[in-house]
Motif scaffolding. Sequence first.
Motif, PDB file in Angstrom:
ATOM      1  N   THR C  75     -38.286  19.719 -23.603  1.00 47.32           N
ATOM      2  CA  THR C  75     -37.230  19.746 -23.215  1.00 47.32           C
ATOM      3  C   THR C  75     -36.841  18.413 -22.632  1.00 47.32           C
ATOM      4  O   THR C  75     -37.687  17.680 -21.480  1.00 47.32           O
ATOM      5  N   LYS C  76     -35.234  17.974 -22.765  1.00 51.38           N
ATOM      6  CA  LYS C  76     -34.775  16.877 -21.247  1.00 51.38           C
ATOM      7  C   LYS C  76     -35.041  17.404 -19.862  1.00 51.38           C
ATOM      8  O   LYS C  76     -35.404  17.132 -18.800  1.00 51.38           O
ATOM      9  N   GLU C  77     -34.737  19.062 -19.583  1.00 51.03           N
ATOM     10  CA  GLU C  77     -35.342  19.690 -18.089  1.00 51.03           C
ATOM     11  C   GLU C  77     -36.996  19.181 -18.080  1.00 51.03           C
ATOM     12  O   GLU C  77     -36.932  19.167 -16.938  1.00 51.03           O
ATOM     13  N   HIS C  78     -38.269  19.092 -19.377  1.00 52.95           N
ATOM     14  CA  HIS C  78     -39.268  18.749 -18.934  1.00 52.95           C
ATOM     15  C   HIS C  78     -39.765  17.700 -18.532  1.00 52.95           C
ATOM     16  O   HIS C  78     -40.420  17.383 -17.360  1.00 52.95           O
ATOM     17  N   PHE C  79     -38.460  16.991 -18.968  1.00 55.53           N
ATOM     18  CA  PHE C  79     -38.624  15.457 -19.203  1.00 55.53           C
ATOM     19  C   PHE C  79     -38.562  14.438 -17.735  1.00 55.53           C
ATOM     20  O   PHE C  79     -39.441  14.442 -16.933  1.00 55.53           O
ATOM     21  N   LYS C  80     -37.612  15.549 -17.462  1.00 57.06           N
ATOM     22  CA  LYS C  80     -36.803  15.169 -15.512  1.00 57.06           C
ATOM     23  C   LYS C  80     -38.018  15.905 -14.581  1.00 57.06           C
ATOM     24  O   LYS C  80     -38.130  15.319 -13.717  1.00 57.06           O
ATOM     25  N   ASN C 183     -25.422   5.746  -6.460  1.00 54.44           N
ATOM     26  CA  ASN C 183     -24.415   5.199  -8.012  1.00 54.44           C
ATOM     27  C   ASN C 183     -25.273   3.982  -8.329  1.00 54.44           C
ATOM     28  O   ASN C 183     -24.881   3.890  -9.231  1.00 54.44           O
ATOM     29  N   ARG C 184     -26.297   3.650  -7.716  1.00 48.77           N
ATOM     30  CA  ARG C 184     -27.174   2.336  -8.144  1.00 48.77           C
ATOM     31  C   ARG C 184     -27.687   2.139  -8.964  1.00 48.77           C
ATOM     32  O   ARG C 184     -28.931   2.391  -8.443  1.00 48.77           O
ATOM     33  N   ASN C 185     -27.336   3.264  -9.832  1.00 52.70           N
ATOM     34  CA  ASN C 185     -29.158   3.447 -10.683  1.00 52.70           C
ATOM     35  C   ASN C 185     -29.193   2.997 -12.416  1.00 52.70           C
ATOM     36  O   ASN C 185     -27.950   2.947 -13.141  1.00 52.70           O
ATOM     37  N   ALA C 186     -30.529   3.441 -12.611  1.00 48.33           N
ATOM     38  CA  ALA C 186     -30.546   4.178 -14.167  1.00 48.33           C
ATOM     39  C   ALA C 186     -30.762   5.616 -14.865  1.00 48.33           C
ATOM     40  O   ALA C 186     -31.699   5.544 -13.904  1.00 48.33           O
ATOM     41  N   HIS C 187     -29.957   6.000 -15.405  1.00 47.60           N
ATOM     42  CA  HIS C 187     -30.196   7.068 -15.584  1.00 47.60           C
ATOM     43  C   HIS C 187     -31.115   6.946 -16.824  1.00 47.60           C
ATOM     44  O   HIS C 187     -30.288   6.574 -18.201  1.00 47.60           O
ATOM     45  N   SER C 188     -31.828   7.759 -17.109  1.00 45.01           N
ATOM     46  CA  SER C 188     -32.576   8.100 -18.547  1.00 45.01           C
ATOM     47  C   SER C 188     -32.472   9.234 -18.951  1.00 45.01           C
ATOM     48  O   SER C 188     -32.354  10.802 -18.817  1.00 45.01           O
ATOM     49  N   ALA C 189     -32.161   9.295 -20.432  1.00 43.07           N
ATOM     50  CA  ALA C 189     -32.017  10.922 -21.079  1.00 43.07           C
ATOM     51  C   ALA C 189     -32.325  10.636 -22.437  1.00 43.07           C
ATOM     52  O   ALA C 189     -31.981   9.767 -23.128  1.00 43.07           O
ATOM     53  N   VAL C 190     -33.727  11.477 -22.463  1.00 43.88           N
ATOM     54  CA  VAL C 190     -33.815  11.452 -23.618  1.00 43.88           C
ATOM     55  C   VAL C 190     -33.390  12.737 -25.247  1.00 43.88           C
ATOM     56  O   VAL C 190     -32.492  13.822 -24.765  1.00 43.88           O
ATOM     57  N   LEU C 191     -33.350  12.528 -25.653  1.00 46.02           N
ATOM     58  CA  LEU C 191     -32.634  13.196 -27.218  1.00 46.02           C
ATOM     59  C   LEU C 191     -34.387  13.120 -27.839  1.00 46.02           C
ATOM     60  O   LEU C 191     -35.141  12.747 -28.019  1.00 46.02           O
ATOM     61  N   VAL C 192     -34.495  14.909 -28.072  1.00 47.64           N
ATOM     62  CA  VAL C 192     -35.244  15.288 -28.500  1.00 47.64           C
ATOM     63  C   VAL C 192     -34.752  16.008 -30.243  1.00 47.64           C
ATOM     64  O   VAL C 192     -34.044  16.776 -30.031  1.00 47.64           O
ATOM     65  N   GLY C 193     -35.583  15.766 -31.378  1.00 40.23           N
ATOM     66  CA  GLY C 193     -35.033  16.172 -32.517  1.00 40.23           C
ATOM     67  C   GLY C 193     -33.570  16.224 -32.798  1.00 40.23           C
ATOM     68  O   GLY C 193     -33.069  17.154 -33.676  1.00 40.23           O
ATOM     69  N   GLY C 194     -33.002  15.297 -32.475  1.00 45.49           N
ATOM     70  CA  GLY C 194     -31.249  14.755 -32.479  1.00 45.49           C
ATOM     71  C   GLY C 194     -30.970  15.641 -31.979  1.00 45.49           C
ATOM     72  O   GLY C 194     -29.277  15.627 -31.567  1.00 45.49           O
ATOM     73  N   THR C 195     -30.961  16.829 -30.603  1.00 44.32           N
ATOM     74  CA  THR C 195     -30.083  17.151 -29.889  1.00 44.32           C
ATOM     75  C   THR C 195     -30.808  16.767 -28.397  1.00 44.32           C
ATOM     76  O   THR C 195     -31.972  16.780 -28.385  1.00 44.32           O
ATOM     77  N   SER C 196     -29.569  17.050 -27.650  1.00 38.29           N
ATOM     78  CA  SER C 196     -30.156  15.634 -26.674  1.00 38.29           C
ATOM     79  C   SER C 196     -31.002  17.468 -25.630  1.00 38.29           C
ATOM     80  O   SER C 196     -30.859  18.419 -25.356  1.00 38.29           O
TER      81      SER C 196
END
Lengths: 238, 442, 196
Positions: C75-80, C183-196
């Motif tokens: 999951t995305k939580e797992h990624f983080k 605020n100076r950042n790059a945020h990584s969001a994973v999308l797993v199986g079509g949902t985030s």
Amino acid sequence: MKFGLPISFALHGLVLFGGLLVLGKGVSNLQSEEVIPLKIVTVSEQTNIKPSQKEIPIKELPQDVPQVSVAKQELLPKAPKKIPTEQTKGFNLDDFSKMVEDARDKDPEASVQKVLVGEAQAAKVTQNGVGDKTDLTISPGDYIRAKMEPCWLIDKGAKDFQNLRIEVKLELNEKGEIQVLNITNSAQIIASPNNGWRAARENVVSALHECAPYDGLSALNYDEWKIMKLNFQPGDEE
Amino acid sequence: MTKTNSFIKIVLSIFLVLWGLSANAFAQLEIDITKGNSEPTPIAIPDFLSSHPETTQIAKDIARVIGEDLERSGLFEALDPASFIETQTDINYQPRFADWRLIKARALVSGRIVRESSNRLKVEFRLWDIYGGKQLDGIRLATTPDNWRRVAHKVSDAIYKRLTGESGYFDSRIVYISESGPKTDRRKRLAIMDQDGDNAQYLLAGADLVLTPRFSPTAQQITYLSWETGRSQVYLLDIETGRRELLGNFPDITIAPRFSPDGKSLIFSMVKRGNSDVYVMDLRSRSTRRLTTNSAIDVSPSFSPDGKKIVFNSDRGGSPQLYTMNADGSNVKRISFGDGRYTTPNWSPRGDLIAFTKSYQGRFHIGVLNAQTGKAERLLTGSYLDEGPTWSPNGRVILFSRETRGRNGSSQIWSVDLTGSNLRKVDTPGAASDPAWSPVLP
Amino acid sequence: MNKKTLKYTGMVVIALAFSACATQPDPAPITQKQQVEKVAPLAPAYTPPKQIKPVVRQAEDNLAEAVPEAPKAGTKEHFKYMAGEDRVYFGYDRYDLTPQTRDVLRRQAQWLKEYSSSILVVGGNADERGTREYNLALGARRADAVKAFIVAQGIAPGRITTVSYGKERPIDGGSNEAAWALNRNAHSAVLVGGTS
């Protein structure tokens, strides 16, 4: 190396065209001959007479002024007429911090500046003892300059405003009232694509009338200031 | 070559000076006057006359809106009607100029409303030069009663044009971003209002982030950025029909769109592999051409009014500065040289100036510099965060966003004259940013 | 260089602390120096684990209270959780990656390798001290710097898209150094199986 040619040009042909080549300030006098007198100033009391035939008629715009529409209308609420002033209801940390920040950031330029240059200048003129007709206190040049400053409204946002020179031939009677007021570089002004120049010309005419009469000048040397040439041209900001 | 030229000039000058002296023998005294003042021109605008009770209120409102328009420009002062001596009962008679001179009015606007039917009226006005003692303009406009505000703006435009020599800008609109919510969860919506803040409405229903709308200089069209698809893309919106279009649908991030002066193409930045460059798109053929190839940030392009040049923002020199180039991308020159960081250049429609945002020592300023020389920089404003200048259609007034600092900071639209005077907040319903001025309505 | 990094880490710690209570007003501006002297020696913001699996997040203090259980794998939580951070931070008007940042991104890449059907959206952000359009370009640069690094770790470029929000998505609304740093950042969001 080819001096003969330019000299002969200068002496013969080019004189006629000279007036068109504006080379410097002294030059434009040439055009005074073609000048259309702007107006004669006998300020008699106006009464309700029908406008003369020369009057610009009312122009009818060809079409009705249409409504303008915007698709997907959803009106926002009306804007507040005034900026809401700081409310001080209950004590709230957020409000407080905002006040602190606002105070920190208050911009002195935020209010519209209005400097009463006109009044300040008028006071200066009186102080100099010019206004009260004490003769020989000030040269005509200084007197006219001081007198014009509060009356002459310069549009400093006009395009090339510092090049919008207005040359005036001003004839006064002994009481300092305007007898003749000619804009001697009118032809040049009318020919210019910069319409701001025409507006500047009208500003100068209004200023000269508003400032009249020029009764602080000494009658003793009336001959000296009976006819004056005034060159209006905004200088650099101090 | 230059030698002969200057010789001609010398000979000519001698001639002309001699001639001038003889022709002007009476003007003994010559006085150079260089000092005046920048006070607004006093103008009298009595309520318009109305012969029908149904139009009495409109007659008053029109005069009020004209006065507000002219005063807002900073160039005029609408005199207090209580000071008026003459009460005209017929605008087809000359006013008593002496009466108006007494209250120092320089111009007088006298108008009336002729009601032709319940849904049609004519608005007539005459503009008088009080010291010149002559009529400057006289115009009649026909409309429906509920359209009186537009008529008032048109009258203001005519007066402004006649008295300043420059075209007016009161019959125009402002597109902007309406903001709500806290800083960390801000909602931004595309909105439009009349130039005076009246008649504000939303243009889009959606909740997607939208930014930097810009008006077409030739049509009732807006280009703007939207994150509708998840990333920033350029859209075109016809505000009369509501027709909306995604432009290009490029796979890369696109930002900073702006129209060319003829409205036929769009200039913007596209980011490929992190590098933003300036591109131009022909709106008919939809063909796109790359104009800059530098590895630095090249963003915020803006055309000169003749369409021949482009000013843009680049950090190719180490910090963001302003550069100009030809419309084909050639001849790149740096034009900003002061201390600080220069961004968001915007070429004046009058052509003479380029407005910009400058940040220096923790403050942000709106400034202008000479478009030809890059010199004569003047900072017009300053605050925690001023940004994004947009010009009035006549190149005289600048609108910009001003945001206050801190967690409760919010943005408002402000206006300032190009001379730096007449700084005012523009009334909007709620917080607002990214203003862009429309052309004068047709 | 090292000192700088230390300073920076300290700043982020402070900033995180402030962001935790978002409704609080801005504190009086604290200069960078003060923060660093007080905070930096205590503990780094995050201690990188030796191995990818299993990861045990070090508690802030030594009270061995229950370490929160790992989120559901993939999951995305797992990624983080696995990467330690779904955001990396940058200096003012910079887009270069610090050693810490690289560590975080290596772990992000590791996760992406493991969950090969996932895709990544990197959103670049900037602080408010810049104009809108420049900051959009800057945010794009930051997002791309992250993408380029992850691609260099062996992730197919087609799995990563970048977006820029410029200064439109601050995670701290304050106007101070700590907030800006966040605020100076790059945020990584994973999308797993079509949902985030």
